[in-house]
Motif scaffolding. Structure first.
Motif, mmCIF file in Angstrom:
data_model
loop_
_atom_site.group_PDB
_atom_site.id
_atom_site.type_symbol
_atom_site.label_atom_id
_atom_site.label_comp_id
_atom_site.label_asym_id
_atom_site.label_seq_id
_atom_site.Cartn_x
_atom_site.Cartn_y
_atom_site.Cartn_z
ATOM 1 N N ALA A 70 -0.234 48.085 33.197
ATOM 2 C CA ALA A 70 -0.344 46.910 32.314
ATOM 3 C C ALA A 70 0.347 45.683 32.884
ATOM 4 C CB ALA A 70 0.218 47.243 30.935
ATOM 5 N N GLU A 71 1.438 45.862 33.620
ATOM 6 C CA GLU A 71 2.172 44.723 34.174
ATOM 7 C C GLU A 71 1.647 44.300 35.544
ATOM 8 O OE1 GLU A 71 4.355 43.157 32.264
ATOM 9 O OE2 GLU A 71 3.857 44.673 30.754
ATOM 10 N N GLU A 72 0.710 45.041 36.068
ATOM 11 C CA GLU A 72 0.138 44.724 37.371
ATOM 12 C C GLU A 72 -0.940 43.655 37.231
ATOM 13 O OE1 GLU A 72 0.887 46.079 40.443
ATOM 14 O OE2 GLU A 72 2.560 47.162 39.516
ATOM 15 N N PRO A 73 -1.286 42.952 38.315
ATOM 16 C CA PRO A 73 -2.401 41.995 38.253
ATOM 17 C C PRO A 73 -3.698 42.704 37.847
ATOM 18 C CG PRO A 73 -1.150 41.726 40.284
ATOM 19 C CD PRO A 73 -0.633 42.975 39.641
ATOM 20 N N LEU A 74 -4.566 41.978 37.173
ATOM 21 C CA LEU A 74 -5.800 42.555 36.634
ATOM 22 C C LEU A 74 -6.634 43.301 37.678
ATOM 23 C CD1 LEU A 74 -7.627 42.983 34.214
ATOM 24 C CD2 LEU A 74 -8.587 40.704 34.597
ATOM 25 N N PRO A 75 -6.776 42.812 38.926
ATOM 26 C CA PRO A 75 -7.573 43.575 39.897
ATOM 27 C C PRO A 75 -7.100 45.013 40.088
ATOM 28 C CG PRO A 75 -7.202 41.362 40.722
ATOM 29 C CD PRO A 75 -6.363 41.500 39.481
ATOM 30 N N ARG A 76 -5.783 45.254 39.915
ATOM 31 C CA ARG A 76 -5.275 46.621 40.065
ATOM 32 C C ARG A 76 -5.750 47.532 38.941
ATOM 33 N NH1 ARG A 76 -3.408 49.955 41.844
ATOM 34 N NH2 ARG A 76 -1.206 50.293 41.441
ATOM 35 N N ARG A 77 -6.166 46.928 37.825
ATOM 36 C CA ARG A 77 -6.617 47.737 36.692
ATOM 37 C C ARG A 77 -8.126 47.907 36.654
ATOM 38 N NH1 ARG A 77 -3.237 43.999 34.110
ATOM 39 N NH2 ARG A 77 -4.837 43.285 32.663
ATOM 40 N N ALA A 78 -8.835 47.334 37.631
ATOM 41 C CA ALA A 78 -10.304 47.341 37.605
ATOM 42 C C ALA A 78 -10.878 48.755 37.616
ATOM 43 C CB ALA A 78 -10.857 46.541 38.781
ATOM 44 N N ARG A 79 -10.309 49.643 38.427
ATOM 45 C CA ARG A 79 -10.841 51.010 38.495
ATOM 46 C C ARG A 79 -10.677 51.741 37.169
ATOM 47 N NH1 ARG A 79 -7.816 53.969 42.910
ATOM 48 N NH2 ARG A 79 -9.028 55.749 42.128
ATOM 49 N N ALA A 80 -9.535 51.543 36.514
ATOM 50 C CA ALA A 80 -9.308 52.201 35.225
ATOM 51 C C ALA A 80 -10.275 51.685 34.171
ATOM 52 C CB ALA A 80 -7.863 51.981 34.779
ATOM 53 N N ILE A 81 -10.506 50.375 34.160
ATOM 54 C CA ILE A 81 -11.429 49.785 33.187
ATOM 55 C C ILE A 81 -12.853 50.246 33.473
ATOM 56 C CG2 ILE A 81 -12.411 47.601 32.364
ATOM 57 C CD1 ILE A 81 -9.578 46.372 33.049
ATOM 58 N N ARG A 82 -13.226 50.249 34.759
ATOM 59 C CA ARG A 82 -14.554 50.749 35.119
ATOM 60 C C ARG A 82 -14.726 52.204 34.659
ATOM 61 N NH1 ARG A 82 -16.362 52.265 40.390
ATOM 62 N NH2 ARG A 82 -14.319 53.286 40.572
#
Length: 446
Positions: A147-159
């Motif tokens: 959650a505290e990471e930049p959004l691109p780092r969360r892209a795989r989880a969201i995908r």
């Protein structure tokens, strides 16, 4: 980083072990007084200070800051890479066991990025085995950790979360997750090429299933433009596999086949079993659309056998629905019915879209056998499933089939009701997974 008292105690212990005075440790960058204050736990050292002291003490910054030997984190990251390879070449069940052990190790060591990576792996395993609720939970847990990471780092989880909803037949929500993330990336200025390709490629499927072919084509165009900036060949291959669907929807069969060939070559080189099976699956679909039914059967059987060997239950069952359609068109009604009945015995846990497609095919088989009553039962069941999922292209086609059946039986008013239900939806040729633009915000251009 640990609390100042723990770090100070660690610095003092290592300094004493090495026979250094506070002055020897401090010079030339710091004073003995600073080292004394640090060792007493009265000051939180900066990263720069800790890196200097770590070098003086002959240890790593990570060990000084956290107490963990640096090699443990490195070994864990290597083990996660091995687990990813096991998922690609072995079975999801075996890979999941390994990911669970690695998740426990990462939690014990307090390594958040490695915990997230293990959760992403568990989510991918659950997608293969058809445990869609578990998959969603794993991806959501990874997203929370990052959650505290930049959004691109969360892209795989969201995908991953979006794919779980897509496979469960929740098409509009899958689109919402992907579109809103793309919007946020654009608004934040964090237009990372790899993250965008992950998201654009993922949104193509739900767009096509919902009949939003213009949006799917636009997403494919953007993904293709970004592909040269992406270093992960497996990601590029997955993008080509999804882009093939947009070419096919536009009637560009040769382009679709060429795109699949690119993906297949990469998957073969990387020995990515499940992804290679998906290429066979998609090629079978392309050939079925072209009327090459014998070739389509061969490709779909190859896909099914590969997925079954990997115990990828969800995808195996969905391929069998596609295969049953080909068998029906070849006149082999008994084989097709057996496949579809076995699929439906599982309920709609493998996705409302495919369950609706299975009932639709059983309805067609019943019609072709002259059993109008059974055909109507299957069409009505399919109608309820497809309405729930939002697969409007399939729904429009189904309403036409039901309306025609009722009209031929002399039930004109009921036929008109069925036709009216289908109004406003484009009727598209195709398979169980083809299927109106989501009500979300217009697709962003970057």
């Amino acid at each position: 980083m640990d609390e100042p008292a723990a770090i100070g105690h660690r610095v003092q212990r290592l300094r004493t072990q090495r026979g250094l005075t506070q002055r020897q440790l401090a010079e030339p960058s710091y004073t003995p007084a600073y080292v004394s204050t640090l060792e007493s736990g009265k000051v939180r050292p900066s990263e720069t200070a800790l890196r200097f002291l770590a070098e003086q003490l002959g240890t790593s910054y990570e060990e000084l800051a956290t107490g963990r030997p640096a090699h443990l984190a490195t070994e864990l990251r290597l083990a996660l890479t091995d687990a990813h390879q096991q998922l690609a070449t072995g079975t999801a069940d075996e890979a999941a066991l390994r990911y669970r052990r690695l998740l426990a190790d990462a939690e014990h060591l307090g390594l958040v990025p490695e915990q997230a990576e293990a959760l992403l792996g568990l989510g991918d395993c659950a997608l293969e085995t058809g445990e869609l609720v578990d998959a969603g939970h794993h991806f959501q847990a990874a997203e929370r950790l990052l959650a505290e990471e930049p959004l691109p780092r969360r892209a795989r989880a969201i995908r991953g979360r979006a794919v779980a909803h897509l496979l469960a037949g929740e098409l509009r929500y899958a689109c919402y997750l992907l579109e809103s993330t793309i919007d946020e990336l654009g608004a934040s200025g964090l237009a990372d090429p790899e993250a965008l390709v992950i998201l654009y490629a993922a949104v193509i499927g739900p767009y096509i299933d919902m009949g939003a072919h213009a949006r799917a084509a636009h997403a494919a165009e953007l993904a293709l433009a970004l592909a040269p900036q992406v270093g992960d060949p497996a990601l590029v291959a997955g993008m080509h596999r999804q882009v093939a669907r947009t070419f096919l929807a536009e009637g560009r069969t040769a382009d679709a086949d060429a795109s699949l060939a690119k993906a297949q070559a990469i998957y073969q080189q990387l020995s990515l079993g499940t992804d290679l099976a998906h290429c066979h699956w998609m090629r079978g679909y392309v050939q079925a659309q072209n009327g090459e039914l014998a070739a389509a059967e061969k490709e779909l059987r190859a896909a099914r056998d590969m997925l079954n060997a990997r115990r990828a239950a969800l995808f195996t069952a969905q391929v069998e629905v596609e295969l049953a359609d080909v068998l029906r068109r070849l006149g082999r009604h008994g084989e097709a019915s057996d496949l579809l009945s076995a699929f439906l015995e599982l309920g709609d846990r493998h996705g409302a879209v495919h369950a609706g497609g299975a009932h639709r095919l059983l309805g067609l088989i019943a019609e072709e056998r002259g059993d109008s009553e059974t055909a109507e039962e299957h069409y009505v069941k399919a109608l309820g499933l497809l309405e729930r999922s939002g697969a409007s292209g399939d729904l429009a086609d189904l309403c036409r089939l039901l309306g025609d059946l009722l009209r031929r039986g002399g039930r004109t008013e009921a036929a008109l009701d069925a036709y009216r239900t289908g109004l406003g939806h484009r009727s598209l040729p195709g398979t169980t997974t083809l299927g109106p633009a989501p009500t979300a915000t217009a697709f962003p251009r970057h």
